[in-house]
Design a protein around this motif. Structure first.
Motif, PDB file in Angstrom:
ATOM      1  N   LEU A 212      23.092 -49.111 -33.242  1.00  0.00           N
ATOM      2  CA  LEU A 212      22.841 -48.472 -31.956  1.00  0.00           C
ATOM      3  C   LEU A 212      21.780 -49.203 -31.142  1.00  0.00           C
ATOM      4  O   LEU A 212      21.551 -48.869 -29.976  1.00  0.00           O
ATOM      5  N   ILE A 213      21.135 -50.212 -31.748  1.00  0.00           N
ATOM      6  CA  ILE A 213      20.094 -50.954 -31.033  1.00  0.00           C
ATOM      7  C   ILE A 213      20.668 -51.586 -29.770  1.00  0.00           C
ATOM      8  O   ILE A 213      19.990 -51.639 -28.731  1.00  0.00           O
ATOM      9  N   ALA A 214      21.894 -52.066 -29.836  1.00  0.00           N
ATOM     10  CA  ALA A 214      22.497 -52.721 -28.671  1.00  0.00           C
ATOM     11  C   ALA A 214      22.584 -51.757 -27.488  1.00  0.00           C
ATOM     12  O   ALA A 214      22.250 -52.119 -26.352  1.00  0.00           O
ATOM     13  N   PHE A 215      23.025 -50.507 -27.737  1.00  0.00           N
ATOM     14  CA  PHE A 215      23.125 -49.525 -26.660  1.00  0.00           C
ATOM     15  C   PHE A 215      21.736 -49.203 -26.104  1.00  0.00           C
ATOM     16  O   PHE A 215      21.544 -49.102 -24.887  1.00  0.00           O
ATOM     17  N   LEU A 216      20.772 -49.039 -27.009  1.00  0.00           N
ATOM     18  CA  LEU A 216      19.407 -48.746 -26.587  1.00  0.00           C
ATOM     19  C   LEU A 216      18.823 -49.907 -25.782  1.00  0.00           C
ATOM     20  O   LEU A 216      18.162 -49.695 -24.749  1.00  0.00           O
ATOM     21  N   ALA A 217      19.061 -51.128 -26.229  1.00  0.00           N
ATOM     22  CA  ALA A 217      18.502 -52.296 -25.549  1.00  0.00           C
ATOM     23  C   ALA A 217      19.074 -52.442 -24.145  1.00  0.00           C
ATOM     24  O   ALA A 217      18.340 -52.684 -23.182  1.00  0.00           O
TER      25      ALA A 217
END
Length: 349
Positions: A212-217
């Motif tokens: 989910l880091i990609a969505f958060l970033a």
């Protein structure tokens, strides 16, 4: 035509905060966040000395400490960092775009929309893991965010923070009712949903949080890029257009950023309210209204607050843990009431 051609943000209040003050506040918040991280790893039903915490992070020490710190507490600490960052940034964006200081993803129903999307995914598609639930959470958050922005522009709500809250709470209640109706039709769905629903940092292991880091970033970078335009839009659309801003493009981009941030946070930990309400208010009181300072500092303060609430829930439960969503409700509820009462006394709502 770019989103923003002017380089200097407007001064929305007479007294400007000195850059040195903002740097000092930033360093203080970074130190508080670091302290909250240490406490999150050390404090709980069993206190672990700091030396043993460091050893466990490097894979050494007793097996019991490795299990407690290296697995359980590291998982929830990472989840708190992700969720706090997302909810803090989403709160700043919603308050800036709606020009409503009480706007919050939890109170206004964005998290309820993401939850409803997850329930749809669990009920009809078996999307229980974060990798599957994220897409349904994003869809539900997008729907709820669009509805809230439509409310904020309507004649009934425009200019009244209290009316926007009432509209958001009513919309949230509808989504919660629909979610409960679906959940109660299946015992399997109920078991998957009931613990996650209260807002828990232990709902997902770290392996499910990392994707989910990609969505958060993307959501965070987009939010930071939009802050100059939102600064100009605080003066009104006509003034913003004269300064080179394109409000018709900024609003959909804010909608995308809020959707990514709230959807990923809700898919990871469930709906957690009040983080996006409390943190922007605190930061604005310290550094002023300029979003170029408010948003980055909120990215530090929000996860620190969420970590502190999680540690408090472990301590007050006396072995029976109180979920972080419940603790945040106890913290944020009185603050919301105090703020609304204060605005009514000032004749602002």
């Amino acid at each position: 035509m770019p989103l923003l051609t002017a380089t200097r943000p407007p001064r929305t209040e007479p007294s400007a905060v000195r850059p040195a003050t903002r740097w000092g506040v930033g360093l203080a918040m970074a130190a508080i966040l670091a302290a909250a991280l240490v406490l999150s790893l050390a404090v709980g039903a069993r206190f672990v000395p700091f030396g043993e915490v460091v050893q466990s992070l490097f894979g050494s020490g007793s097996e019991s400490v490795l299990n407690i710190v290296g697995t359980l507490r590291v998982n929830r600490t990472v989840n708190a960092l992700f969720c706090g960052t997302a909810l803090g940034a989403a709160g700043v964006l919603m308050q800036a775009l709606t020009r409503n200081p009480i706007a919050d993803p939890g109170i206004l129903g964005v998290n309820a929309g993401a939850s409803f999307g997850v329930v749809i995914g669990i009920t009809f598609f078996g999307a229980i893991g974060a990798a599957g639930a994220i897409w349904f959470a994003l869809a539900g958050a997008a729907l709820a965010t669009a509805v809230i922005f439509a409310f904020s522009a309507s004649r009934f709500v425009a200019g009244s923070p209290v009316r926007l809250i009432l509209a958001g709470v009513a919309f949230s209640a509808v989504l919660v009712g629909l979610s409960q109706a679906l959940v109660l039709t299946s015992e399997t769905v109920l078991d998957a949903y009931r613990f996650w629903r209260v807002g828990s940092l232990t709902a997902r292991p770290i392996e499910e949080a990392v994707p989910l880091i990609a969505f958060l970033a993307v959501g965070t970078v987009l939010a930071l890029a939009l802050t100059p335009a939102l600064n100009m839009m605080a003066l009104g659309d006509d003034s913003a257009i004269a300064l080179g801003v394109r409000p018709g493009l900024v609003r959909p981009l804010v909608l995308i950023a809020v959707t990514l941030l709230c959807g990923s946070a809700t898919a990871l930990a469930g709906p957690i309210s009040f983080v996006g309400l409390v943190v922007p208010h605190l930061v604005r009181r310290l550094v002023g209204p300029d979003l170029r300072a408010v948003l980055p500092l909120s990215l530090l303060a929000a996860p620190a607050l969420l970590l502190a609430a999680d540690v408090l829930g472990r301590v007050i439960g006396r072995g029976a843990e109180v979920q972080v969503g419940v603790v945040m409700a106890f913290i944020g509820g009185p603050l919301l009431i105090a703020f609304v009462v204060g605005r009514r006394k000032a004749g602002l709502s």
